[in-house]
Scaffold this motif. Structure first.
Motif, PDB file in Angstrom:
ATOM      1  N   VAL A 170       0.861  -1.182   0.000  1.00 10.40           N
ATOM      2  CA  VAL A 170       0.000   0.000   0.000  1.00 10.40           C
ATOM      3  C   VAL A 170       0.898   1.233   0.000  1.00 10.40           C
ATOM      4  O   VAL A 170       2.006   1.219   0.545  1.00 10.40           O
ATOM      5  N   ILE A 171       0.417   2.294  -0.612  1.00 10.85           N
ATOM      6  CA  ILE A 171       1.169   3.543  -0.692  1.00 10.85           C
ATOM      7  C   ILE A 171       0.534   4.528   0.278  1.00 10.85           C
ATOM      8  O   ILE A 171      -0.666   4.809   0.214  1.00 10.85           O
ATOM      9  N   CYS A 172       1.345   5.032   1.224  1.00  7.29           N
ATOM     10  CA  CYS A 172       0.801   5.908   2.268  1.00  7.29           C
ATOM     11  C   CYS A 172       1.785   7.031   2.569  1.00  7.29           C
ATOM     12  O   CYS A 172       2.973   6.943   2.247  1.00  7.29           O
ATOM     13  N   MET A 173       1.284   8.066   3.214  1.00  5.61           N
ATOM     14  CA  MET A 173       2.141   9.187   3.599  1.00  5.61           C
ATOM     15  C   MET A 173       2.939   8.816   4.855  1.00  5.61           C
ATOM     16  O   MET A 173       2.676   7.812   5.518  1.00  5.61           O
ATOM     17  N   THR A 174       3.915   9.634   5.189  1.00  8.66           N
ATOM     18  CA  THR A 174       4.665   9.447   6.420  1.00  8.66           C
ATOM     19  C   THR A 174       3.703   9.438   7.608  1.00  8.66           C
ATOM     20  O   THR A 174       2.896  10.364   7.771  1.00  8.66           O
ATOM     21  N   GLY A 175       3.765   8.373   8.394  1.00  7.45           N
ATOM     22  CA  GLY A 175       2.880   8.243   9.540  1.00  7.45           C
ATOM     23  C   GLY A 175       1.466   7.849   9.201  1.00  7.45           C
ATOM     24  O   GLY A 175       0.607   7.772  10.081  1.00  7.45           O
ATOM     25  N   GLY A 176       1.192   7.567   7.928  1.00 11.00           N
ATOM     26  CA  GLY A 176      -0.161   7.286   7.490  1.00 11.00           C
ATOM     27  C   GLY A 176      -0.604   5.863   7.772  1.00 11.00           C
ATOM     28  O   GLY A 176       0.176   5.020   8.232  1.00 11.00           O
ATOM     29  N   HIS A 177      -1.858   5.587   7.479  1.00  8.26           N
ATOM     30  CA  HIS A 177      -2.424   4.269   7.709  1.00  8.26           C
ATOM     31  C   HIS A 177      -1.677   3.232   6.879  1.00  8.26           C
ATOM     32  O   HIS A 177      -1.513   3.387   5.671  1.00  8.26           O
ATOM     33  N   GLY A 178      -1.208   2.183   7.552  1.00 11.22           N
ATOM     34  CA  GLY A 178      -0.462   1.130   6.876  1.00 11.22           C
ATOM     35  C   GLY A 178       1.025   1.365   6.784  1.00 11.22           C
ATOM     36  O   GLY A 178       1.733   0.605   6.123  1.00 11.22           O
ATOM     37  N   ASN A 179       1.530   2.396   7.476  1.00 16.19           N
ATOM     38  CA  ASN A 179       2.941   2.756   7.306  1.00 16.19           C
ATOM     39  C   ASN A 179       3.898   1.688   7.811  1.00 16.19           C
ATOM     40  O   ASN A 179       5.061   1.671   7.428  1.00 16.19           O
TER      41      ASN A 179
ATOM     42  N   ARG B  31       4.511   1.332   1.491  1.00  7.86           N
ATOM     43  CA  ARG B  31       5.536   2.162   0.841  1.00  7.86           C
ATOM     44  C   ARG B  31       5.230   3.600   1.191  1.00  7.86           C
ATOM     45  O   ARG B  31       4.260   4.189   0.703  1.00  7.86           O
ATOM     46  N   VAL B  32       6.030   4.190   2.071  1.00  6.77           N
ATOM     47  CA  VAL B  32       5.814   5.569   2.485  1.00  6.77           C
ATOM     48  C   VAL B  32       6.297   6.499   1.377  1.00  6.77           C
ATOM     49  O   VAL B  32       7.424   6.369   0.880  1.00  6.77           O
ATOM     50  N   ALA B  33       5.435   7.435   0.988  1.00  5.52           N
ATOM     51  CA  ALA B  33       5.775   8.373  -0.081  1.00  5.52           C
ATOM     52  C   ALA B  33       5.100   9.702   0.209  1.00  5.52           C
ATOM     53  O   ALA B  33       3.908   9.748   0.535  1.00  5.52           O
ATOM     54  N   ASP B  34       5.854  10.784   0.079  1.00  4.43           N
ATOM     55  CA  ASP B  34       5.327  12.131   0.304  1.00  4.43           C
ATOM     56  C   ASP B  34       5.626  13.006  -0.904  1.00  4.43           C
ATOM     57  O   ASP B  34       6.743  12.988  -1.433  1.00  4.43           O
ATOM     58  N   GLY B  35       4.628  13.788  -1.319  1.00  2.00           N
ATOM     59  CA  GLY B  35       4.812  14.667  -2.455  1.00  2.00           C
ATOM     60  C   GLY B  35       4.496  13.953  -3.755  1.00  2.00           C
ATOM     61  O   GLY B  35       4.587  12.726  -3.866  1.00  2.00           O
ATOM     62  N   VAL B  36       4.129  14.734  -4.759  1.00  5.87           N
ATOM     63  CA  VAL B  36       3.686  14.179  -6.047  1.00  5.87           C
ATOM     64  C   VAL B  36       4.748  13.277  -6.667  1.00  5.87           C
ATOM     65  O   VAL B  36       4.462  12.149  -7.088  1.00  5.87           O
TER      66      VAL B  36
END
Length: 398
Positions: free
Chosen positions: A136-145, A149-154
């Motif tokens: 799953v692709i999530c933000m830093t600290g996001g659900h499933g982190n 795969r933590v990813a921030d920004g476009v």
């Protein structure tokens, strides 16, 4: 080998019909026709008197790496890859034995579930047809982190999508909001910005991948819907605006009622307090949202979130009853659990009983159009057939 299923009602994925037989030839259905058309048939005949022949169920949201423990992620973290894969193979087998012939795995760990997918899809191990999303692709600290795969920004979200596709993902899952099973996040909070999630969805589409978005709060549902996501998973706090925009775009809702039901039914069984508190807060809104989208004519596909606490692989069929409980008609619940799931997954030869379709069949005791338990209770599954092969036959005790 040809096998003819006779004397039961037939649910073909759209409607219930009487006086018809279903002829299976090898891995596919060769004919669905009035009983009289099969006069003189000399092959195997299965008498379905008192029962119903229907497509195998399709579950569009499972997690084969999780076993349904009170805190599945904490348990998975302690398992090495070899033992985790063996467990997931067991889960795939249990899923098939429970009447489910196709699934979407909506998030695993380090692509280990891809080996399970390939083994089942190639027929080397017993299991449903599997499409897998990878990480799953999530933000830093996001659900499933913890496993995503933590990813921030476009740019980083686009890169993360490309990584899943490069690894062999069949679909891409992006986490639009917080969730119940991650500590320190609120299900109602939007995580990715509209720009981030739109970019990720667009990149997946560019490589012909459908997309699913864990989306529980209204703002996150709208971000994912406006970005062109194929399906909204859960949809707990959907509002009128979400409903309208999802309808306009033909977005699927995959409700996963079983996830919250099984948490709430096991309040004293070791589920983390933070998860229990959030589940209690979400339950009423979840049922209201599903009923709203159904009554508005929205597209719904069955999903269970199997693998989450006490939500066991093999018990997937119970979701049919949960959907009827919140307002779906029996026939619509059957459509949601067969035809609609196939359409969401992009299968044009599954989810229906028709000439040329893959012979994924479920024979149940009783008529689920009048008593949904006939299909929702796995103990009433008489036969499960995957690609023409009988994997469960309770009539003969196997």
């Amino acid at each position: 080998m040809t096998t003819l299923y006779l004397n039961g009602r037939v649910f073909d994925g759209d409607r219930m019909i009487d006086g018809h037989g279903v002829l299976v030839d090898g891995e596919r259905i060769s004919r669905v026709a009035p009983v009289g058309d099969f006069e003189g048939f000399a092959g195997e005949v299965v008498d379905c008197t008192g029962g119903t022949v229907m497509p195998g169920l399709i579950d569009c949201h499972v997690h084969l790496m999780f076993r349904g423990e009170p805190d599945p992620w904490a348990v998975l973290e302690k398992l090495d890859a070899a033992h985790a894969v063996v467990r997931a193979l067991e889960h795939a087998r249990d899923t098939l034995l429970g009447g489910v012939t196709s699934v979407r795995d909506c998030g695993g760990r380090d692509f280990q579930e891809f080996a399970v997918r390939d083994a089942c899809n190639e027929g080397r191990f017993q299991g449903p047809t599997i499409l897998a999303a990878g990480k799953v692709i999530c933000m830093t600290g996001g659900h499933g982190n913890r496993i995503g795969r933590v990813a921030d920004g476009v740019d980083e979200v686009v890169k993360a999508v490309r990584e899943q596709i490069h690894a062999g993902a069949d679909l891409v899952k992006i986490m639009a909001t917080g969730g119940v099973m991650t500590p320190g996040v609120d299900p109602e909070d939007a995580h990715y910005t509209a720009e981030e999630i739109t970019a990720g969805i667009a990149e997946a589409k560019r490589f012909r991948r459908r997309t699913a978005s864990h989306a529980q709060g209204a703002e996150g549902i709208l971000n994912a819907t406006r970005g062109g996501v194929t399906s909204i998973e859960h949809g707990i706090f959907m509002n009128d605006e979400c409903c309208r925009e999802m309808l306009d775009r033909g977005t699927y809702l995959v409700p996963t009622l079983a996830a919250l039901r099984n948490i709430l039914d096991n309040a004293d069984a070791g589920i983390p307090d933070y998860a229990m508190e959030k589940a209690q807060r979400c339950a009423a809104a979840h049922e209201t949202s599903i009923r709203m989208y159904y009554e508005a004519g929205g597209r719904i596909a069955l999903g269970t979130d199997a693998g989450t606490p006490f939500n066991l692989h093999g018990d997937n069929a119970a979701e049919l009853k949960f959907m009827v409980d919140v307002g779906l008609s029996n026939i619509d619940a059957l459509r949601v659990g067969t035809r609609n799931g196939a359409e969401l997954m992009g299968f044009d030869d599954r989810g229906r009983l028709a000439a040329g379709a893959v012979a994924d069949l479920l024979v149940v005791q009783g008529d689920p159009s009048t008593e949904i338990e006939a299909a929702a209770d796995r103990n009433r599954h008489v036969r499960v057939i995957k690609a023409g092969k009988v994997v469960v036959d309770r009539a003969s005790g196997s």
